[in-house]
Design a protein around this motif. Structure first.
Motif, PDB file in Angstrom:
ATOM      1  N   ALA A  14      48.019  63.499  83.902  1.00 57.37           N
ATOM      2  CA  ALA A  14      48.983  64.303  83.153  1.00 57.37           C
ATOM      3  C   ALA A  14      49.588  65.433  83.982  1.00 57.37           C
ATOM      4  O   ALA A  14      50.742  65.807  83.785  1.00 57.37           O
ATOM      5  CB  ALA A  14      48.343  64.881  81.895  1.00 57.37           C
ATOM      6  N   ARG A  15      48.826  65.955  84.916  1.00 56.98           N
ATOM      7  CA  ARG A  15      49.334  67.071  85.728  1.00 56.98           C
ATOM      8  C   ARG A  15      48.510  67.221  86.994  1.00 56.98           C
ATOM      9  O   ARG A  15      47.521  66.515  87.196  1.00 56.98           O
ATOM     10  CB  ARG A  15      49.326  68.363  84.930  1.00 56.98           C
ATOM     11  CG  ARG A  15      47.966  68.772  84.462  1.00 56.98           C
ATOM     12  CD  ARG A  15      48.043  70.042  83.654  1.00 56.98           C
ATOM     13  NE  ARG A  15      46.744  70.248  83.009  1.00 56.98           N
ATOM     14  CZ  ARG A  15      46.482  71.226  82.213  1.00 56.98           C
ATOM     15  NH1 ARG A  15      47.408  72.112  81.949  1.00 56.98           N
ATOM     16  NH2 ARG A  15      45.295  71.342  81.667  1.00 56.98           N
ATOM     17  N   GLY A  16      48.925  68.115  87.830  1.00 50.88           N
ATOM     18  CA  GLY A  16      48.190  68.429  89.058  1.00 50.88           C
ATOM     19  C   GLY A  16      48.159  67.287  90.051  1.00 50.88           C
ATOM     20  O   GLY A  16      49.132  66.558  90.233  1.00 50.88           O
ATOM     21  N   MET A  17      47.015  67.157  90.713  1.00 53.93           N
ATOM     22  CA  MET A  17      46.849  66.150  91.758  1.00 53.93           C
ATOM     23  C   MET A  17      47.047  64.731  91.245  1.00 53.93           C
ATOM     24  O   MET A  17      47.664  63.902  91.920  1.00 53.93           O
ATOM     25  CB  MET A  17      45.446  66.272  92.370  1.00 53.93           C
ATOM     26  CG  MET A  17      45.457  66.544  93.845  1.00 53.93           C
ATOM     27  SD  MET A  17      43.830  66.963  94.498  1.00 53.93           S
ATOM     28  CE  MET A  17      42.925  65.484  94.309  1.00 53.93           C
ATOM     29  N   GLY A  18      46.544  64.435  90.057  1.00 50.45           N
ATOM     30  CA  GLY A  18      46.700  63.101  89.491  1.00 50.45           C
ATOM     31  C   GLY A  18      48.164  62.739  89.280  1.00 50.45           C
ATOM     32  O   GLY A  18      48.592  61.625  89.573  1.00 50.45           O
ATOM     33  N   ALA A  19      48.942  63.672  88.776  1.00 44.85           N
ATOM     34  CA  ALA A  19      50.379  63.437  88.556  1.00 44.85           C
ATOM     35  C   ALA A  19      51.100  63.239  89.886  1.00 44.85           C
ATOM     36  O   ALA A  19      51.954  62.363  90.010  1.00 44.85           O
ATOM     37  CB  ALA A  19      50.991  64.598  87.789  1.00 44.85           C
ATOM     38  N   ASN A  20      50.749  64.030  90.880  1.00 45.45           N
ATOM     39  CA  ASN A  20      51.369  63.891  92.195  1.00 45.45           C
ATOM     40  C   ASN A  20      51.044  62.542  92.826  1.00 45.45           C
ATOM     41  O   ASN A  20      51.918  61.889  93.408  1.00 45.45           O
ATOM     42  CB  ASN A  20      50.937  65.023  93.134  1.00 45.45           C
ATOM     43  CG  ASN A  20      51.534  66.349  92.738  1.00 45.45           C
ATOM     44  OD1 ASN A  20      52.582  66.408  92.105  1.00 45.45           O
ATOM     45  ND2 ASN A  20      50.866  67.434  93.102  1.00 45.45           N
ATOM     46  N   GLU A  21      49.795  62.127  92.718  1.00 46.98           N
ATOM     47  CA  GLU A  21      49.402  60.819  93.265  1.00 46.98           C
ATOM     48  C   GLU A  21      50.112  59.690  92.536  1.00 46.98           C
ATOM     49  O   GLU A  21      50.546  58.718  93.164  1.00 46.98           O
ATOM     50  CB  GLU A  21      47.885  60.641  93.184  1.00 46.98           C
ATOM     51  CG  GLU A  21      47.113  61.547  94.119  1.00 46.98           C
ATOM     52  CD  GLU A  21      47.415  61.288  95.586  1.00 46.98           C
ATOM     53  OE1 GLU A  21      47.616  60.127  95.973  1.00 46.98           O
ATOM     54  OE2 GLU A  21      47.454  62.269  96.348  1.00 46.98           O
ATOM     55  N   ALA A  22      50.238  59.812  91.216  1.00 49.46           N
ATOM     56  CA  ALA A  22      50.936  58.787  90.443  1.00 49.46           C
ATOM     57  C   ALA A  22      52.372  58.647  90.920  1.00 49.46           C
ATOM     58  O   ALA A  22      52.870  57.528  91.110  1.00 49.46           O
ATOM     59  CB  ALA A  22      50.891  59.124  88.960  1.00 49.46           C
ATOM     60  N   ARG A  23      53.044  59.756  91.132  1.00 52.25           N
ATOM     61  CA  ARG A  23      54.429  59.707  91.629  1.00 52.25           C
ATOM     62  C   ARG A  23      54.497  59.066  93.009  1.00 52.25           C
ATOM     63  O   ARG A  23      55.395  58.259  93.286  1.00 52.25           O
ATOM     64  CB  ARG A  23      55.023  61.109  91.671  1.00 52.25           C
ATOM     65  CG  ARG A  23      55.336  61.668  90.311  1.00 52.25           C
ATOM     66  CD  ARG A  23      56.064  63.020  90.405  1.00 52.25           C
ATOM     67  NE  ARG A  23      55.997  63.683  89.136  1.00 52.25           N
ATOM     68  CZ  ARG A  23      55.139  64.653  88.835  1.00 52.25           C
ATOM     69  NH1 ARG A  23      54.274  65.090  89.715  1.00 52.25           N
ATOM     70  NH2 ARG A  23      55.150  65.202  87.632  1.00 52.25           N
ATOM     71  N   SER A  24      53.564  59.405  93.871  1.00 52.70           N
ATOM     72  CA  SER A  24      53.552  58.844  95.228  1.00 52.70           C
ATOM     73  C   SER A  24      53.322  57.336  95.216  1.00 52.70           C
ATOM     74  O   SER A  24      54.031  56.591  95.905  1.00 52.70           O
ATOM     75  CB  SER A  24      52.463  59.512  96.077  1.00 52.70           C
ATOM     76  OG  SER A  24      52.743  60.870  96.246  1.00 52.70           O
ATOM     77  N   PHE A  25      52.357  56.882  94.439  1.00 52.78           N
ATOM     78  CA  PHE A  25      52.087  55.443  94.359  1.00 52.78           C
ATOM     79  C   PHE A  25      53.262  54.695  93.739  1.00 52.78           C
ATOM     80  O   PHE A  25      53.619  53.607  94.187  1.00 52.78           O
ATOM     81  CB  PHE A  25      50.808  55.165  93.577  1.00 52.78           C
ATOM     82  CG  PHE A  25      49.557  55.319  94.386  1.00 52.78           C
ATOM     83  CD1 PHE A  25      49.281  54.459  95.437  1.00 52.78           C
ATOM     84  CD2 PHE A  25      48.636  56.314  94.096  1.00 52.78           C
ATOM     85  CE1 PHE A  25      48.118  54.584  96.187  1.00 52.78           C
ATOM     86  CE2 PHE A  25      47.473  56.451  94.838  1.00 52.78           C
ATOM     87  CZ  PHE A  25      47.215  55.579  95.887  1.00 52.78           C
ATOM     88  N   ALA A  26      53.880  55.275  92.706  1.00 51.03           N
ATOM     89  CA  ALA A  26      55.035  54.635  92.075  1.00 51.03           C
ATOM     90  C   ALA A  26      56.186  54.510  93.071  1.00 51.03           C
ATOM     91  O   ALA A  26      56.843  53.468  93.145  1.00 51.03           O
ATOM     92  CB  ALA A  26      55.467  55.418  90.843  1.00 51.03           C
ATOM     93  N   ALA A  27      56.422  55.554  93.848  1.00 45.93           N
ATOM     94  CA  ALA A  27      57.494  55.522  94.848  1.00 45.93           C
ATOM     95  C   ALA A  27      57.224  54.477  95.920  1.00 45.93           C
ATOM     96  O   ALA A  27      58.158  53.915  96.501  1.00 45.93           O
ATOM     97  CB  ALA A  27      57.653  56.902  95.482  1.00 45.93           C
ATOM     98  N   ALA A  28      55.939  54.195  96.175  1.00 46.95           N
ATOM     99  CA  ALA A  28      55.559  53.206  97.184  1.00 46.95           C
ATOM    100  C   ALA A  28      55.563  51.780  96.631  1.00 46.95           C
ATOM    101  O   ALA A  28      55.264  50.836  97.358  1.00 46.95           O
ATOM    102  CB  ALA A  28      54.188  53.545  97.757  1.00 46.95           C
TER     103      ALA A  28
END
Length: 40
Positions: A14-28
């Motif tokens: 939902a936020r923080g590191m988990g949200a950032n990782e989710a965005r990175s994996f989705a972009a990849a």
């Protein structure tokens, strides 16, 4: 390492590191399964 078409499970997305990782994996190009419990 390529994550294109891989499935990634992220808890705490939902936020923080988990949200950032989710965005990175989705972009990849990964497919995502996200979970979180966010009580405001």
């Amino acid at each position: 390492m390529s994550v294109s078409d891989e499935v990634v499970l992220i808890s705490g997305a939902a936020r923080g590191m988990g949200a950032n990782e989710a965005r990175s994996f989705a972009a990849a190009g990964a497919k995502l399964v996200l979970g979180d419990v966010l009580e405001d």
